[in-house]
Structure formats: structure tokens, C-alpha cells
Design a protein around this motif. Structure first.
Motif, PDB file in Angstrom:
ATOM      1  N   LEU A   1      -6.691  10.681  -4.524  1.00  0.00           N
ATOM      2  CA  LEU A   1      -6.089  11.259  -5.725  1.00  0.00           C
ATOM      3  C   LEU A   1      -6.734  12.584  -6.088  1.00  0.00           C
ATOM      4  O   LEU A   1      -6.075  13.491  -6.613  1.00  0.00           O
TER       5      LEU A   1
ATOM      6  N   LEU B   1       0.827  -1.207   0.000  1.00  0.00           N
ATOM      7  CA  LEU B   1       0.000   0.000   0.000  1.00  0.00           C
ATOM      8  C   LEU B   1       0.862   1.258   0.000  1.00  0.00           C
ATOM      9  O   LEU B   1       0.590   2.215  -0.735  1.00  0.00           O
ATOM     10  N   GLY B   2       1.916   1.253   0.801  1.00  0.00           N
ATOM     11  CA  GLY B   2       2.817   2.408   0.833  1.00  0.00           C
ATOM     12  C   GLY B   2       3.409   2.683  -0.540  1.00  0.00           C
ATOM     13  O   GLY B   2       3.431   3.825  -1.012  1.00  0.00           O
TER      14      GLY B   2
ATOM     15  N   GLY C   1       1.509   7.348   2.565  1.00  0.00           N
ATOM     16  CA  GLY C   1       2.527   6.489   1.951  1.00  0.00           C
ATOM     17  C   GLY C   1       3.828   6.512   2.742  1.00  0.00           C
ATOM     18  O   GLY C   1       4.423   5.467   3.018  1.00  0.00           O
TER      19      GLY C   1
ATOM     20  N   VAL D   1       2.658   8.963 -10.974  1.00  0.00           N
ATOM     21  CA  VAL D   1       2.398   8.748 -12.402  1.00  0.00           C
ATOM     22  C   VAL D   1       1.001   9.139 -12.872  1.00  0.00           C
ATOM     23  O   VAL D   1       0.787   9.322 -14.064  1.00  0.00           O
ATOM     24  N   LEU D   2       0.026   9.242 -11.947  1.00  0.00           N
ATOM     25  CA  LEU D   2      -1.337   9.511 -12.416  1.00  0.00           C
ATOM     26  C   LEU D   2      -1.576  11.009 -12.619  1.00  0.00           C
ATOM     27  O   LEU D   2      -1.129  11.835 -11.845  1.00  0.00           O
TER      28      LEU D   2
ATOM     29  N   SER E   1      -1.501   1.852 -12.405  1.00  0.00           N
ATOM     30  CA  SER E   1      -1.120   2.367 -11.095  1.00  0.00           C
ATOM     31  C   SER E   1      -2.354   2.632 -10.229  1.00  0.00           C
ATOM     32  O   SER E   1      -2.317   2.471  -9.011  1.00  0.00           O
TER      33      SER E   1
ATOM     34  N   GLN F   1      -4.255  14.757  -2.044  1.00  0.00           N
ATOM     35  CA  GLN F   1      -2.972  14.211  -2.461  1.00  0.00           C
ATOM     36  C   GLN F   1      -1.925  14.373  -1.363  1.00  0.00           C
ATOM     37  O   GLN F   1      -1.045  13.529  -1.215  1.00  0.00           O
TER      38      GLN F   1
ATOM     39  N   ALA G   1      -4.384  -2.468  -3.472  1.00  0.00           N
ATOM     40  CA  ALA G   1      -3.578  -2.381  -2.245  1.00  0.00           C
ATOM     41  C   ALA G   1      -4.403  -1.878  -1.061  1.00  0.00           C
ATOM     42  O   ALA G   1      -4.190  -2.300   0.072  1.00  0.00           O
TER      43      ALA G   1
ATOM     44  N   PRO H   1      -5.884   2.826 -15.606  1.00  0.00           N
ATOM     45  CA  PRO H   1      -4.412   2.864 -15.518  1.00  0.00           C
ATOM     46  C   PRO H   1      -3.926   1.854 -14.482  1.00  0.00           C
ATOM     47  O   PRO H   1      -4.543   1.701 -13.427  1.00  0.00           O
TER      48      PRO H   1
ATOM     49  N   PHE I   1      -8.553   9.703 -14.707  1.00  0.00           N
ATOM     50  CA  PHE I   1      -7.150   9.436 -14.392  1.00  0.00           C
ATOM     51  C   PHE I   1      -6.491   8.639 -15.504  1.00  0.00           C
ATOM     52  O   PHE I   1      -7.074   7.717 -16.073  1.00  0.00           O
ATOM     53  N   THR I   2      -5.252   9.005 -15.802  1.00  0.00           N
ATOM     54  CA  THR I   2      -4.493   8.307 -16.824  1.00  0.00           C
ATOM     55  C   THR I   2      -3.010   8.488 -16.523  1.00  0.00           C
ATOM     56  O   THR I   2      -2.641   9.358 -15.743  1.00  0.00           O
ATOM     57  N   GLU I   3      -2.197   7.641 -17.123  1.00  0.00           N
ATOM     58  CA  GLU I   3      -0.751   7.803 -16.961  1.00  0.00           C
ATOM     59  C   GLU I   3      -0.137   8.544 -18.146  1.00  0.00           C
ATOM     60  O   GLU I   3       1.055   8.818 -18.162  1.00  0.00           O
TER      61      GLU I   3
ATOM     62  N   ALA J   1       2.205   1.611  -3.482  1.00  0.00           N
ATOM     63  CA  ALA J   1       1.152   1.919  -4.460  1.00  0.00           C
ATOM     64  C   ALA J   1       0.742   3.389  -4.363  1.00  0.00           C
ATOM     65  O   ALA J   1       0.504   4.045  -5.383  1.00  0.00           O
ATOM     66  N   LEU J   2       0.664   3.904  -3.137  1.00  0.00           N
ATOM     67  CA  LEU J   2       0.308   5.313  -2.948  1.00  0.00           C
ATOM     68  C   LEU J   2       1.362   6.213  -3.585  1.00  0.00           C
ATOM     69  O   LEU J   2       1.045   7.117  -4.366  1.00  0.00           O
ATOM     70  N   THR J   3       2.618   5.958  -3.241  1.00  0.00           N
ATOM     71  CA  THR J   3       3.701   6.797  -3.751  1.00  0.00           C
ATOM     72  C   THR J   3       3.737   6.750  -5.276  1.00  0.00           C
ATOM     73  O   THR J   3       3.854   7.782  -5.949  1.00  0.00           O
ATOM     74  N   HIS J   4       3.611   5.532  -5.825  1.00  0.00           N
ATOM     75  CA  HIS J   4       3.682   5.373  -7.275  1.00  0.00           C
ATOM     76  C   HIS J   4       2.499   6.049  -7.972  1.00  0.00           C
ATOM     77  O   HIS J   4       2.674   6.762  -8.968  1.00  0.00           O
ATOM     78  N   ALA J   5       1.295   5.846  -7.449  1.00  0.00           N
ATOM     79  CA  ALA J   5       0.107   6.425  -8.080  1.00  0.00           C
ATOM     80  C   ALA J   5       0.208   7.950  -8.101  1.00  0.00           C
ATOM     81  O   ALA J   5      -0.128   8.593  -9.104  1.00  0.00           O
ATOM     82  N   LEU J   6       0.673   8.532  -7.003  1.00  0.00           N
ATOM     83  CA  LEU J   6       0.795   9.992  -6.957  1.00  0.00           C
ATOM     84  C   LEU J   6       1.817  10.490  -7.972  1.00  0.00           C
ATOM     85  O   LEU J   6       1.685  11.580  -8.528  1.00  0.00           O
TER      86      LEU J   6
ATOM     87  N   LEU K   1      -3.348   0.652  -6.777  1.00  0.00           N
ATOM     88  CA  LEU K   1      -3.673   1.376  -5.543  1.00  0.00           C
ATOM     89  C   LEU K   1      -4.986   0.852  -4.958  1.00  0.00           C
ATOM     90  O   LEU K   1      -5.085   0.600  -3.748  1.00  0.00           O
TER      91      LEU K   1
ATOM     92  N   LEU L   1       3.437   4.799   6.298  1.00  0.00           N
ATOM     93  CA  LEU L   1       3.446   3.332   6.220  1.00  0.00           C
ATOM     94  C   LEU L   1       4.872   2.815   6.087  1.00  0.00           C
ATOM     95  O   LEU L   1       5.300   1.920   6.825  1.00  0.00           O
ATOM     96  N   THR L   2       5.595   3.381   5.138  1.00  0.00           N
ATOM     97  CA  THR L   2       6.956   2.917   4.886  1.00  0.00           C
ATOM     98  C   THR L   2       7.821   3.103   6.134  1.00  0.00           C
ATOM     99  O   THR L   2       8.562   2.194   6.533  1.00  0.00           O
TER     100      THR L   2
END
Ligand SMILES: [Zn+2]
Ligand SMILES: [Zn+2]
Lengths: 197, 197
Positions: free
Chosen positions: B32, A42-43, B43, A52-53, B5, B36, B12, B3, A62-64, A45-50, B9, B46-47
Motif C-alpha cells: 500500500l 487475496l486477489g 491482484g 478504498v484505502l 479493508s 501500489q 488474505a 480499516p 491508512f483509513t477509508e 482483497a488487494l483490488t478492494h484495499a487499493l 488484506l 491472481l484473478t
């Protein structure tokens, strides 16, 4: 006497909608005690989604990429633009396989009590999109809740004033619905909007 | 057409207790679209929590050190060991200011339906702690729910067999409670456990 990292996690979980202090605490203990792998995922996924989305330039979903694959698909009918509240609504309409036009996703609805007015919904972006050359009809598919109806009403007024042809999903008795089990408001509406057979 | 990502999310978020597909989706869109900053903070929290938190060698609660500040405090009475289910229970007992001994936090309760037996609760760690020299009495303060009672029963049997003196919080009418508004099971228990005045 609570470790600061645990305190920070419980506090951070409260940004989730509908999560108060008690359930944030329950979630934190669950993640740390029973699902550290899920917590780590989850940690990330959150970082990644923020990272790239973003919002599609065309449909606002939403799109990449700058323009999402659906909007970039030349086989969709670009003369039709269907306005929905959320991506989940778009997915429902896609499932019907009865629509091949494009979409505009509001990412919300007008909700004065939550401080979401025309500006917060960025209706200017929808107006710009709907008044582009090639758009023949805008179909309003917001929910038939009070807020969804108010949103449709406002959007219809804004677009009609700019000469855009606007339609709305029809209301009525659901397919397969029995009158005995349909609410009276729906039946009343179905009477008002009755069709010649 | 979602998407990847965003898909990841939503998936997750389902590791959170009580969060199904619909509410995971609602949470993802909320984070999102409307928060944000909160999402980024979550994120990171959690980490960070996964990195620094571990179980106290003495009391089994979460701590950032090998032994937590409470267990390391020489002013606490090391002859008393109070067994609770969760850190929140420990916090409640601390609030009473009526206890100055040490604690052992089970981080759960026996729950056969959820697959949590004596092994999953790591009762061996509690037994090792409770049979250390210097422990004069173990006070069972698990909840008075079915699962909490069963947990207390099992722990009491394990510790008594090893010659440890075990007590349990008393049950009865709550302080300030009116009989008219107390459930009959509690009143029955208060009768059985009545004290000479
Ligand atoms: Zn798009
Ligand atoms: Zn400790």
C-alpha cells in the motif's frame, strides 16, 4: 513452455517484500494447487484495499475516510501528538492504555540506503500537523534502532526550530528486566539517564 | 481501529505459504505504501490465473488449454513417461536436453504429515495415464528426499502391479563431485549401485 498467466502470476508475486523467484514460484503453485479460495480472496482483497484505502489527513495512517475514527474522536487529548513509524507501533502504544493523545504515523523511517529521505517520508505533512494550534507537545516514539533514532533526531531538529516542544520516549532497562540479561548498551543508557528516587 | 479493508488484506495474505501475521502485515504496508502498482498487478494476475489455468488432461501440469503444448507435440517420444513432483523439476530435466519423452507432474508428493496421501495426490489419474497403450516405460524422477523416495516407492508398487515397466533415476556421486565433499550416504549408495566399466 510455461503458460503466460502462470508466468505473470509468479512475476507479480515478486513485488512482495522478501520474495525471490524460487519462493514466488512456490507460492504460485501453492495457491493454484492447494488454496484457490485463498488466492481468489487475496486477489479481491488487494483490488478492494487499493480502491478504498487512503491516508488520514490528520494522522497519515491508512483509513477509508478522509479523517480516521481515532483522529475524529473528541475524547482524545488533542494537545499531545505522538509520532510513530508504523501503525503496528501505534497499536502497541494503544495497548498500554497509558496514552490518550493523538498520533502521527510516518509510515516508515529515514533510511538513506533505501533512498528514503525527508522528502520521501513527507516530513512536511508532519511539520504542518505538529505546528497546528492546540498541539502542546510532540512525543517522538520511533524505534530505538539506528534508523529510528536518526529519524527522531531529524524530526526533533525540524520541530524545535519551529518552536514546538518535543519529547522522546525514555530508554532504560525493561520493566521486569534482569541486568544479567540486558545488553550493555541499554544498561549504559540507563546509567546516563538515571533518575533521582 | 484498523480499516476493515486493510484487515481483510492482511488476513488474505496469510494464505501464502510461510507467511504469518507479522509478515502479512509487513507485506500489506509495503504494497500500500511503496508499491501500489505491483499490488494492482498482483491482484489482476491472481484473478486471471484462476480464471484461465487448469490441469493438462495428459500431464497434469498447469496449462491454459485442455492439453498442453508439450503433450500435444507429436515429436516427443510417447513411449516414455517421466514422473516428477513439480513443474520446476520438469523444467530441470528439459534443460538437460537428454530426454525427449513425455511427463506426468504429480503437483506434489506424498506427505502424510501434511495430510497428502495417494487420494489427495490423485494417483488414480497417473495410473490411468501410465497404463494407456503406447507407454513402454515410466521413469520415476521424484526427489531423493524421504518424501520423494516414499512417493516413488508407492507409485512403483501401484504401476508394477498393473504390469507397467518402471525405472528410477540413478543415485550416485554428482558429475564433477569430489568424494571429499560428497556426503557419506551418497557415497554408500554409489557403492551399492556401482556399475561394471
Ligand atoms: Zn487519523
Ligand atoms: Zn500436458
Amino acid at each position: 513452455m510455461m503458460p503466460s498467466s502462470l508466468d505473470a502470476l509468479i512475476e507479480a508475486l515478486r513485488c512482495l517484500p522478501g520474495v525471490g523467484p524460487k519462493s514466488a514460484q512456490r507460492m504460485a503453485y501453492h495457491l493454484l494447487q492447494r488454496d484457490q479460495r485463498g488466492a481468489a480472496r487475496l486477489g479481491r482483497a488487494l483490488t478492494h484495499a487499493l480502491e478504498v484505502l487512503r491516508h488520514c489527513e490528520r494522522c497519515n495512517s491508512f483509513t477509508e475516510e478522509a479523517v480516521c475514527p481515532r483522529c475524529a474522536n473528541p475524547r482524545r487529548d488533542a494537545s499531545l501528538l505522538c509520532v510513530v513509524e508504523m501503525p503496528a507501533d501505534l497499536a502497541m502504544i494503544e495497548q498500554t492504555q497509558a496514552y490518550s493523545g493523538l498520533y502521527y504515523v510516518l509510515m516508515g523511517r529515514l533510511s538513506p540506503l533505501d533512498g528514503i529521505g525527508p522528502r520521501e517520508l513527507r516530513l512536511g505533512k508532519l511539520i504542518a500537523r505538529a505546528t497546528e494550534d492546540g498541539v502542546r507537545e510532540v512525543i517522538l516514539a520511533t524505534n530505538f534502532t539506528n534508523e529510528g533514532e536518526a529519524t527522531a533526531h531529524t524530526v526533533a531538529a525540524l520541530l524545535s526550530a519551529r518552536g514546538v516542544a518535543v519529547t522522546r520516549l525514555s530508554r532504560g532497562v525493561p520493566v521486569g528486566g534482569e541486568l544479567e540479561h540486558t545488553d550493555t548498551g541499554t544498561i549504559a543508557q540507563a546509567l546516563v539517564e538515571r533518575k533521582t528516587v
